[in-house]
Design a protein around this motif. Structure first.
Motif, PDB file in Angstrom:
ATOM      1  N   PRO A 233     -22.645  -8.666  30.564  1.00  0.00           N
ATOM      2  CA  PRO A 233     -23.012 -10.026  30.165  1.00  0.00           C
ATOM      3  C   PRO A 233     -22.278 -10.459  28.906  1.00  0.00           C
ATOM      4  N   GLY A 234     -21.734 -11.678  28.944  1.00  0.00           N
ATOM      5  CA  GLY A 234     -21.050 -12.234  27.782  1.00  0.00           C
ATOM      6  C   GLY A 234     -19.599 -11.850  27.643  1.00  0.00           C
ATOM      7  N   MET A 235     -19.046 -11.159  28.613  1.00  0.00           N
ATOM      8  CA  MET A 235     -17.646 -10.734  28.497  1.00  0.00           C
ATOM      9  C   MET A 235     -16.711 -11.941  28.603  1.00  0.00           C
ATOM     10  N   LEU A 236     -15.525 -11.775  28.039  1.00  0.00           N
ATOM     11  CA  LEU A 236     -14.484 -12.793  28.175  1.00  0.00           C
ATOM     12  C   LEU A 236     -13.912 -12.720  29.585  1.00  0.00           C
ATOM     13  N   THR A 237     -13.955 -13.830  30.288  1.00  0.00           N
ATOM     14  CA  THR A 237     -13.398 -13.841  31.650  1.00  0.00           C
ATOM     15  C   THR A 237     -11.941 -14.277  31.646  1.00  0.00           C
ATOM     16  N   THR A 238     -11.566 -15.096  30.665  1.00  0.00           N
ATOM     17  CA  THR A 238     -10.179 -15.525  30.514  1.00  0.00           C
ATOM     18  C   THR A 238      -9.722 -15.223  29.103  1.00  0.00           C
ATOM     19  N   ARG A 239      -8.535 -14.670  28.977  1.00  0.00           N
ATOM     20  CA  ARG A 239      -8.014 -14.322  27.667  1.00  0.00           C
ATOM     21  C   ARG A 239      -6.494 -14.333  27.699  1.00  0.00           C
ATOM     22  N   TYR A 240      -5.898 -14.083  26.550  1.00  0.00           N
ATOM     23  CA  TYR A 240      -4.447 -14.181  26.424  1.00  0.00           C
ATOM     24  C   TYR A 240      -3.905 -12.895  25.806  1.00  0.00           C
ATOM     25  N   PHE A 241      -2.859 -12.395  26.417  1.00  0.00           N
ATOM     26  CA  PHE A 241      -2.167 -11.221  25.892  1.00  0.00           C
ATOM     27  C   PHE A 241      -0.755 -11.635  25.505  1.00  0.00           C
ATOM     28  N   ASN A 242      -0.417 -11.347  24.258  1.00  0.00           N
ATOM     29  CA  ASN A 242       0.922 -11.622  23.753  1.00  0.00           C
ATOM     30  C   ASN A 242       1.692 -10.301  23.749  1.00  0.00           C
ATOM     31  N   ILE A 243       2.667 -10.156  24.651  1.00  0.00           N
ATOM     32  CA  ILE A 243       3.351  -8.891  24.873  1.00  0.00           C
ATOM     33  C   ILE A 243       4.577  -8.784  23.967  1.00  0.00           C
ATOM     34  N   ILE A 244       4.651  -7.678  23.211  1.00  0.00           N
ATOM     35  CA  ILE A 244       5.770  -7.438  22.300  1.00  0.00           C
ATOM     36  C   ILE A 244       6.301  -6.028  22.571  1.00  0.00           C
ATOM     37  N   ILE A 245       7.558  -5.924  22.944  1.00  0.00           N
ATOM     38  CA  ILE A 245       8.170  -4.637  23.262  1.00  0.00           C
ATOM     39  C   ILE A 245       8.940  -4.139  22.039  1.00  0.00           C
ATOM     40  N   VAL A 246       8.681  -2.879  21.660  1.00  0.00           N
ATOM     41  CA  VAL A 246       9.391  -2.241  20.553  1.00  0.00           C
ATOM     42  C   VAL A 246      10.198  -1.086  21.133  1.00  0.00           C
ATOM     43  N   ASP A 247      11.503  -1.069  20.870  1.00  0.00           N
ATOM     44  CA  ASP A 247      12.319   0.072  21.268  1.00  0.00           C
ATOM     45  C   ASP A 247      13.366   0.327  20.195  1.00  0.00           C
ATOM     46  N   LYS A 248      14.262   1.271  20.440  1.00  0.00           N
ATOM     47  CA  LYS A 248      15.228   1.653  19.409  1.00  0.00           C
ATOM     48  C   LYS A 248      16.084   0.478  18.970  1.00  0.00           C
ATOM     49  N   SER A 249      16.361  -0.419  19.917  1.00  0.00           N
ATOM     50  CA  SER A 249      17.234  -1.549  19.612  1.00  0.00           C
ATOM     51  C   SER A 249      16.475  -2.758  19.094  1.00  0.00           C
ATOM     52  N   HIS A 250      15.162  -2.718  19.216  1.00  0.00           N
ATOM     53  CA  HIS A 250      14.358  -3.872  18.814  1.00  0.00           C
ATOM     54  C   HIS A 250      13.192  -3.408  17.938  1.00  0.00           C
ATOM     55  N   PRO A 251      13.481  -3.050  16.683  1.00  0.00           N
ATOM     56  CA  PRO A 251      12.408  -2.631  15.771  1.00  0.00           C
ATOM     57  C   PRO A 251      11.526  -3.829  15.411  1.00  0.00           C
TER      58      PRO A 251
ATOM     59  N   GLU B 213       4.806 -13.367  14.037  1.00  0.00           N
ATOM     60  CA  GLU B 213       5.664 -14.541  14.154  1.00  0.00           C
ATOM     61  C   GLU B 213       7.126 -14.121  14.041  1.00  0.00           C
ATOM     62  N   GLY B 214       7.941 -14.645  14.908  1.00  0.00           N
ATOM     63  CA  GLY B 214       9.364 -14.327  14.895  1.00  0.00           C
ATOM     64  C   GLY B 214       9.726 -13.175  15.791  1.00  0.00           C
ATOM     65  N   ASN B 215       8.732 -12.359  16.210  1.00  0.00           N
ATOM     66  CA  ASN B 215       8.991 -11.304  17.181  1.00  0.00           C
ATOM     67  C   ASN B 215       9.112 -11.913  18.568  1.00  0.00           C
ATOM     68  N   LYS B 216      10.110 -11.486  19.315  1.00  0.00           N
ATOM     69  CA  LYS B 216      10.231 -11.958  20.680  1.00  0.00           C
ATOM     70  C   LYS B 216       9.054 -11.435  21.484  1.00  0.00           C
ATOM     71  N   SER B 217       8.359 -12.340  22.176  1.00  0.00           N
ATOM     72  CA  SER B 217       7.152 -11.948  22.880  1.00  0.00           C
ATOM     73  C   SER B 217       6.948 -12.845  24.080  1.00  0.00           C
ATOM     74  N   GLU B 218       5.988 -12.457  24.914  1.00  0.00           N
ATOM     75  CA  GLU B 218       5.620 -13.277  26.068  1.00  0.00           C
ATOM     76  C   GLU B 218       4.111 -13.384  26.112  1.00  0.00           C
ATOM     77  N   LEU B 219       3.614 -14.616  26.063  1.00  0.00           N
ATOM     78  CA  LEU B 219       2.182 -14.870  26.100  1.00  0.00           C
ATOM     79  C   LEU B 219       1.755 -15.115  27.537  1.00  0.00           C
ATOM     80  N   ILE B 220       0.771 -14.337  28.001  1.00  0.00           N
ATOM     81  CA  ILE B 220       0.296 -14.520  29.374  1.00  0.00           C
ATOM     82  C   ILE B 220      -1.203 -14.806  29.358  1.00  0.00           C
TER      83      ILE B 220
END
Length: 949
Positions: free
Chosen positions: A905-923, A930-937
């Protein structure tokens, strides 16, 4: 030929039966009776199958094995998993799906094996068990010992919370005796992925069972060359005036009863004592030194400073170290002690090198028990082994979500106005806070144990708590002791039923309040006494809105610094037997009464208990522990790390310390505003705060100076800004932390993890005592040296590591020197991690995390299952919770957020995830969303896959 062979074979079989004993099949195992038990050994050994991975072993020299129920175990009976046994030539063999257990027919020795026959753990070759009969209070009991043979290359951990600075207990000695700042949990876990739960409640030794010797067990020589003692000089610590000089062969002022042996001419509160000379041993090897001390202490042996420690005078602490000596070779020794007050303590004891019979062994030796009793737990991982401990002793309950936030405490808030103003200041300064704690002495001075507020200082406690809840959105925890002053109404209610320990009353022992009051503790071993204790808490405190309980002095500490024998007499007898037999387990029963009482009174509100002492099984009663009344020093901060790790590796997941240390040196009480002590005080608190943010519970507490960050350092200072940063970071990491809490209940996870839990294959990690994992992803590296601005650390092999603050990648399997400015401790993220980062919050329930930044640390496949539930109720026990699985596929460079599992009861049914990938080339850094390349879904519970961008 056939006729001749048959009777010989028959006679052989009969002889074997008569010599090797008998076996009886039980519903859940086997009982083996030995025909020729060893002297002081067992006449029968019983194996009970608890699960495929857990076998309960009991043994006794008696005709019947005692059936007294276990206090620690709630699942001591078998679960009817499939098992079998065979009668073989020399062994009885019991098998489960995952284990093979052999019992030698002649000795009763038990050996635990994998199904393929490989030994996991074995009792010592002869059986390794000893029973020494004794009669205590008219009850026939035994002193008990069990020796196990262990792999000398495997690490050994657990045994509760001990503060000598040790991490790995291989060939170390641990005193399993409850004290203020020592919590005993007799569960040993190995990197060989097994555990031993020793079911005994008496004072126990792990390791070398020999009695520790006074210093004169060594050959002592005074400074003037005369043998038999050290030269002792007792002086004034300020002027250097010599009070007296003498020869001392023993330094033993460990307990109150020992202080009379100090020289009458030596004023402790003014003095300094120095012992000098040389010492030597009778054999070559590592000599062990055991110290119990308060005040300032330094010990040099053979020119090396072995110990440099300060501890508050009224609460001595343990230390131990080893020194290599050669037979017959004397080495110089110097001991320097500044005791500070009229009640200061010091003992220096020793043991010669560990005898071969105990080297590379795990030895448990207990003072009193009705039977020898232990559980063997096997697992594929150390988490599974700890899960086995909780299978036996009970689940670690879910704590209310607010408990994962920041707590502010002080010794003490003296008035209602102080509490409300403190919380108001946190809110005004935008410092995240969830819990304010009221320590002891909120009652009238002469009414300790009344459980009532002093109306002169707390005129409207119910109104105060209501405002804390509804105006300031803070929770309220209060200190409750099992202590009662003689003659008050609550004392009388217990006394009329004979539910009090009366020896302290008979002794007319006064405490330290005012001119002193006579008091004692209630008998928590009596179930009716526990109910009465809760009834007073319920009527006088819980009814006013109290959210959580601080159960102090639960060793029980009836009289601080009394000897162990005196402490036993002070709680003798308990309702269920002699104090000697049940000495270590008071805290479990005390917590049980509060837990059961609150759950009955308000079933929809999660219980939360903070208790100074703990024992095996206490986690099932919603109890966490803190490390007691420790000293405010960098050296003590360093000791907290292995103390806490061994505590959580004992199966008890929720633990905390007094951030900043409880008691302070004089230099901190009123420091020069421009002096070095002020700077050191601020840095100590900053470094401790940084560490505390990654403990399972995040809590500041201590004596004066006041412990709120705005009372420690100016707002524009680096110290203040660092504490504020880590406070905010704790709240941003709440989706990660609360998921770990959910995993702790549902999957028997451990939040704060010694490195061997995850990297036991890497032998370089086995003795690392100053780094740990916070969950599966964060490698925490506290700084514990004053003025250090860098630190050496180890990045475990088999993984790459990302700097949390910058995203820079580092290879594992090597030591590095990391920058450690005052504002930061080195923090690394494990390659192949997913960390959900939530919004900034002022308190946990300020807003729902409808938008979460999901950081994927690439390089390996990764997974994380975000956990959520009702936060403060018990619906999770009925399955009311959700998980959102997240999977990173390194080969495909894809993140899949799976379909939501479960609901509440009371759980969020809709929400947003902002995906940020970190790898050796993208610290990338969680500090710079802000300023990090990301994808909001947008996520509504349906699975989605996102490719790297």
């Amino acid at each position: 030929m056939i006729k001749r062979t048959f009777p010989i074979a028959l006679l052989t079989c009969i002889a074997s039966w008569c010599y090797a004993g008998q076996i009886e099949k039980l519903a859940d195992g086997v009982l083996i009776r030995l025909d020729k038990p060893a002297k002081n050994g067992a006449s029968q050994v019983r194996l009970q199958v608890i699960s495929d991975n857990i076998v309960h072993v009991t043994a006794s020299p008696d005709k019947e094995i005692s059936s007294t129920p276990s206090i620690m175990a709630v699942n001591a009976a078998g679960n009817h998993v499939p098992w079998d046994y065979k009668d073989q030539a020399d062994f009885y063999t019991l098998t489960t799906k995952s284990l093979r257990v052999d019992v030698n027919k002649n000795t009763g020795r038990v050996t635990f094996r994998h199904p393929d026959g490989k030994i996991i753990l074995a009792e010592e070759a002869s059986g390794g068990r000893q029973f020494q009969p004794e009669n205590i209070n008219g009850k026939d009991l035994y002193q008990i010992q069990q020796i196990f043979e262990v792999n000398p290359d495997a690490g050994l951990y657990g045994l509760g919370q001990h503060q000598a600075g040790l991490m790995d207990y291989r060939n170390e000695d641990v005193d399993l005796t409850q004290y203020n700042s020592v919590a005993v949990v007799p569960f040993l876990v190995s990197t060989d992925k097994f555990g031993i739960l020793w079911d005994n409640y008496s004072v126990t030794k792990f390791g070398d069972p020999r009695e520790r010797q006074q210093l004169n067990a060594l050959h002592l020589v005074a400074a003037d060359g005369k043998p038999g003692a050290l030269s002792a000089t007792y002086t004034d610590k300020k002027t250097g005036q010599v009070y007296l000089q003498q020869k001392d062969s023993v330094i033993n002022y460990e307990f109150l009863e020992d202080l009379h042996r100090l020289p009458a001419k030596f004023p402790l509160e003014k003095g300094k004592a120095t012992w000098e000379g040389s010492l030597q041993g009778d054999e070559t090897g590592d000599y062990k030194f055991f110290i119990q001390a308060s005040g300032y202490l330094k010990i040099w042996i053979n020119g090396k400073l072995q110990l440099d420690k300060w501890r508050e005078s009224w609460n001595p602490g343990p230390s131990q170290f080893k020194v290599a000596l050669k037979k017959g070779v004397a080495v110089p020794v110097k001991i320097e002690w500044i005791p500070e007050t009229t009640q200061s303590f010091l003992s220096v004891k020793t043991l010669s090198p560990t005898p071969a019979a105990y080297r590379n062994k795990a030895v448990f030796t207990s003072e009193a028990g009705e039977r020898l009793d232990y559980y063997f737990v096997n697992g594929r991982t150390m988490d599974e082994v700890i899960g086995g401990y909780r299978h036996i002793t009970g689940k670690a309950t879910m704590m209310p979500q607010w408990a994962m936030g920041f707590w502010q405490s002080r010794e003490r808030y003296k008035t209602q106005d102080e509490i409300e103003k403190t919380v108001a200041t946190f809110r005004e300064k935008k410092i995240p806070l969830d819990n304010i704690v009221l320590d002891w002495s909120y009652w009238k001075q002469d009414e300790w144990g009344s459980q009532e507020f002093d109306p002169a200082r707390f005129s409207d406690p119910a109104g105060m708590i209501d405002r804390l809840h509804n105006k300031y959105h803070a929770q309220f925890m209060i200190s409750v002791w099992p202590k009662f002053y003689e003659g008050i109404s609550t004392y009388k209610a217990f006394d009329k039923n004979n539910w009090l320990y009366k020896q302290n009353i008979l002794n007319r022992q006064r405490d330290w309040i005012g001119e002193g009051y006579v008091s004692t503790f209630y008998d928590a071993f009596n179930p009716d006494a526990r109910k009465l204790f809760w009834s007073f808490m319920n009527e006088k405190l819980f009814s006013k809105g109290v959210d959580a309980w601080w159960l102090d002095a639960t060793e029980p500490d009836i009289l601080s610094n009394a000897s162990i024998d005196s402490r036993k007499k002070l709680m003798d007898p308990t309702a269920i037997g002699p104090a000697t037999q049940y000495f270590n387990t008071y805290s479990v029963l005390n917590a049980r009464g509060v837990y059961e009482g609150q759950r009955a009174a308000k079933p929809d509100q999660r219980v939360f208990i903070l208790t100074r002492n703990a024992y095996a099984g206490i986690q099932r009663y919603a109890a966490a522990s803190w490390s007691g009344d420790i000293a405010a020093t960098f050296e003590e901060l360093a000791r907290q790390i292995p103390a806490g790790l061994n505590y959580t590796m004992s199966g008890l997941p929720y633990w905390t310390t007094d951030i900043g240390g409880f008691f302070v040196e004089d230099k901190y009480d009123h420091p020069d505003p421009k002096g070095a002590a002020k700077d050191e005080w601020q840095e100590l608190n900053t470094r401790w705060f940084q560490y505390g943010a990654f403990c399972p519970l995040f809590r500041s507490h201590g004596q004066y100076p006041y412990r709120e960050m705005f009372n420690i350092a100016p707002e524009n200072s680096e110290a203040y800004q660092s504490m504020l940063y880590y406070d905010k970071l704790r709240y941003r990491l709440l989706p990660y932390i609360y998921t770990l809490s959910g995993d702790t209940y549902h999957h028997d996870y451990t939040i704060m993890r010694g490195l061997p839990m995850d990297f036991g294959y890497d032998t370089a990690t086995l003795r690392i005592a100053d780094q740990f994992m916070f969950g599966p992803s964060l490698l925490v590296n506290p700084v514990t040296t004053y003025k250090s601005r860098k630190r050496d650390l180890y990045l475990p092999k088999g993984n790459g590591w990302y700097d949390f603050y910058t995203g820079k990648y580092e290879d594992g399997g090597r030591r590095i020197t990391a920058a450690a400015p005052l504002s930061k401790i080195p923090l690394y993220v494990r390659e192949g991690s997913i960390i959900p980062v939530g919004p900034e919050l002022q308190y946990v329930a300020e807003k729902k995390p409808d938008t979460i930044n999901v950081f994927v640390y690439a390089g390996k496949d990764a997974s994380f299952a975000l956990y959520e539930d009702g936060n403060t109720n018990y619906d999770y026990e009925k399955g009311a919770y959700t998980r959102i699985p997240m999977e990173w596929n390194e080969a495909k460079k894809e993140l899949t957020i799976g379909a939501r599992e479960g609901s509440f009861p009371g759980m969020l049914t809709t929400r947003y995830f902002n995906i940020i990938i970190v790898d050796k080339s993208h610290p990338r850094s969680p500090d710079q969303i802000e300023g990090n390349k990301s994808e909001l879904i947008t996520y509504n519970g349906i699975a989605k896959t996102i490719r790297a961008f």
